[in-house]
Design a protein around this motif. Structure first.
Motif, PDB file in Angstrom:
ATOM      1  N   VAL A  55      -0.373  -3.945   1.518  1.00 36.54           N
ATOM      2  CA  VAL A  55      -1.179  -2.891   0.887  1.00 36.54           C
ATOM      3  C   VAL A  55      -2.279  -3.507   0.030  1.00 36.54           C
ATOM      4  O   VAL A  55      -3.356  -2.919  -0.134  1.00 36.54           O
ATOM      5  N   ASP A  56      -2.048  -4.718  -0.470  1.00 36.71           N
ATOM      6  CA  ASP A  56      -3.059  -5.384  -1.291  1.00 36.71           C
ATOM      7  C   ASP A  56      -4.294  -5.780  -0.491  1.00 36.71           C
ATOM      8  O   ASP A  56      -5.332  -6.110  -1.069  1.00 36.71           O
ATOM      9  N   THR A  57      -4.185  -5.741   0.840  1.00 33.25           N
ATOM     10  CA  THR A  57      -5.339  -6.096   1.682  1.00 33.25           C
ATOM     11  C   THR A  57      -6.218  -4.890   2.008  1.00 33.25           C
ATOM     12  O   THR A  57      -7.295  -5.049   2.574  1.00 33.25           O
ATOM     13  N   THR A  58      -5.757  -3.706   1.677  1.00 28.65           N
ATOM     14  CA  THR A  58      -6.384  -2.504   2.225  1.00 28.65           C
ATOM     15  C   THR A  58      -7.698  -2.107   1.561  1.00 28.65           C
ATOM     16  O   THR A  58      -8.326  -1.141   1.990  1.00 28.65           O
ATOM     17  N   ASP A  59      -8.123  -2.851   0.533  1.00 29.52           N
ATOM     18  CA  ASP A  59      -9.461  -2.615  -0.014  1.00 29.52           C
ATOM     19  C   ASP A  59     -10.475  -3.589   0.579  1.00 29.52           C
ATOM     20  O   ASP A  59     -11.608  -3.683   0.119  1.00 29.52           O
ATOM     21  N   SER A  60     -10.062  -4.309   1.630  1.00 31.69           N
ATOM     22  CA  SER A  60     -10.940  -5.297   2.270  1.00 31.69           C
ATOM     23  C   SER A  60     -11.844  -4.642   3.304  1.00 31.69           C
ATOM     24  O   SER A  60     -11.447  -3.679   3.975  1.00 31.69           O
ATOM     25  N   ASP A  61     -13.032  -5.191   3.438  1.00 33.13           N
ATOM     26  CA  ASP A  61     -13.940  -4.722   4.489  1.00 33.13           C
ATOM     27  C   ASP A  61     -13.430  -5.146   5.862  1.00 33.13           C
ATOM     28  O   ASP A  61     -13.532  -4.400   6.837  1.00 33.13           O
ATOM     29  N   TYR A  62     -12.871  -6.360   5.919  1.00 30.53           N
ATOM     30  CA  TYR A  62     -12.370  -6.907   7.177  1.00 30.53           C
ATOM     31  C   TYR A  62     -10.971  -7.471   6.947  1.00 30.53           C
ATOM     32  O   TYR A  62     -10.764  -8.288   6.049  1.00 30.53           O
ATOM     33  N   ILE A  63     -10.016  -7.024   7.779  1.00 36.77           N
ATOM     34  CA  ILE A  63      -8.635  -7.486   7.685  1.00 36.77           C
ATOM     35  C   ILE A  63      -8.274  -8.180   8.994  1.00 36.77           C
ATOM     36  O   ILE A  63      -8.315  -7.571  10.067  1.00 36.77           O
ATOM     37  N   PHE A  64      -7.961  -9.460   8.906  1.00 37.10           N
ATOM     38  CA  PHE A  64      -7.594 -10.255  10.075  1.00 37.10           C
ATOM     39  C   PHE A  64      -6.073 -10.368  10.160  1.00 37.10           C
ATOM     40  O   PHE A  64      -5.403 -10.557   9.149  1.00 37.10           O
ATOM     41  N   LEU A  65      -5.542 -10.285  11.381  1.00 36.17           N
ATOM     42  CA  LEU A  65      -4.100 -10.368  11.617  1.00 36.17           C
ATOM     43  C   LEU A  65      -3.783 -11.485  12.599  1.00 36.17           C
ATOM     44  O   LEU A  65      -4.508 -11.690  13.572  1.00 36.17           O
ATOM     45  N   CYS A  66      -2.667 -12.189  12.349  1.00 37.24           N
ATOM     46  CA  CYS A  66      -2.138 -13.117  13.353  1.00 37.24           C
ATOM     47  C   CYS A  66      -0.618 -13.024  13.268  1.00 37.24           C
ATOM     48  O   CYS A  66       0.012 -13.692  12.439  1.00 37.24           O
ATOM     49  N   LEU A  67      -0.034 -12.189  14.126  1.00 38.30           N
ATOM     50  CA  LEU A  67       1.377 -11.813  14.009  1.00 38.30           C
ATOM     51  C   LEU A  67       2.138 -12.137  15.297  1.00 38.30           C
ATOM     52  O   LEU A  67       1.521 -12.307  16.360  1.00 38.30           O
TER      53      LEU A  67
END
Length: 301
Positions: A55-67
């Motif tokens: 949830v701490d990432t959700t104010d980001s313009d771009y969110i990168f994932l590697c899951l």
């Protein structure tokens, strides 16, 4: 501008460190996120912000994932407390995970309905390439958004390609992985035959690594076979899942691929024989057992 990266595993950590360098250059704020507290230490040492809560990432313009897989990507993006429940129109999710083509399209459609851009950008390369920023990255999604984020992608890869609409990145990766799996099946079947009929395993392996029958698979994996190394890396079980994902697309599109079908049967034989957790060259064990031979250099079991 704020950028976040979720998933700091074997591949993700190196990629995130390269992306995080942009903060030192004053290009954006950066946040590294992973549920495993220990994986955040190297980011803290560089003075980068970290969190264990997505949830701490959700104010980001771009969110990168590697899951690790589709189920986890779905949970992180679409789950009860997933990203999509907290994001606002105009934000972008970029997914480096290897998931299915159909799964990528499904997630992209859910994001699009909320005004969120989703790009599937699976990667190809080993951990060393993730660390030095020389991966291949294959992207599907909005082309305009791709060009916007390409300078960030260039920090992580030297071959960064726009492949088409949502799902195109995953489809490209699936085709590449299936071609690799076919090559693995070919030498796994043929090396034991040569040894059974009297050829020297090491010399035959050298030929398959250098002559016209060579491939990336043979050059990379035959040395491991010759030394009896079947641990670490991408397992037979995971490799088979890649082909399953491709097969879903083929069934839906009514496309017959006999060579891929035959390769899947070879993998099934190895899986049913208890080699699921071996690295993918472990398929050769099935044929070694069948022919009662070992494809090894002298001194190795």
């Amino acid at each position: 501008m704020k950028v976040s990266y979720i998933g700091l595993g074997v591949m993700g950590a190196g990629m995130a460190l390269n992306l995080g360098n942009g903060e030192a250059e004053g290009l954006y704020e950066f946040l590294a996120c992973d549920a495993n507290e220990a994986s955040l230490e190297q980011f803290k040492e560089r003075g980068l912000k970290t969190s264990t809560n997505i949830v701490d990432t959700t104010d980001s313009d771009y969110i990168f994932l590697c899951l690790p897989n589709l189920e986890i990507v779905k949970s992180v993006v679409l789950g009860e407390n997933g990203l999509l429940n907290h994001l606002k129109p105009g934000q972008t999710i970029v997914d480096f995970s290897t998931i299915s083509y159909l799964g990528a399209v499904e997630i992209a459609e859910a994001c699009k309905s909320e005004g969120i851009e989703f790009l599937d950008c699976p990667i190809s390369g080993q951990q060393a390439k993730a660390l030095d920023g020389t991966l291949s990255i294959m992207c599907g999604g909005n082309e305009e958004v791709f060009h916007t984020i390409k300078p960030m992608l260039d920090r992580m890869g030297t071959q960064v390609l726009y492949m088409g609409e949502n799902g195109a990145g995953q489809l490209t990766k699936m085709i590449n992985n299936c071609a690799l799996n076919i090559c693995v099946a070919s030498f796994s079947e043929l090396l034991p035959v040569g040894v059974k009929l009297g050829l020297d395993a090491e010399k035959l392996g050298d030929v398959l690594m250098t002559a016209t029958g060579s491939s990336f698979a043979s050059k990379t994996l035959i040395p491991k076979v010759l030394e009896g190394n079947f641990e670490h890396g991408f397992s037979l079980g995971r490799a088979y899942k890649d082909m399953e994902s491709m097969y879903e697309v083929l069934i839906k599109s009514e496309i017959p691929l006999p060579t891929l079908n035959g390769t899947m049967q070879s993998y099934q034989l190895a899986l049913q024989s208890g080699h699921r957790d071996d690295y993918k060259q472990g398929m050769i064990k099935f044929y070694e057992d069948m022919l009662d031979v070992k494809v090894r250099k002298e001194g190795f079991k």
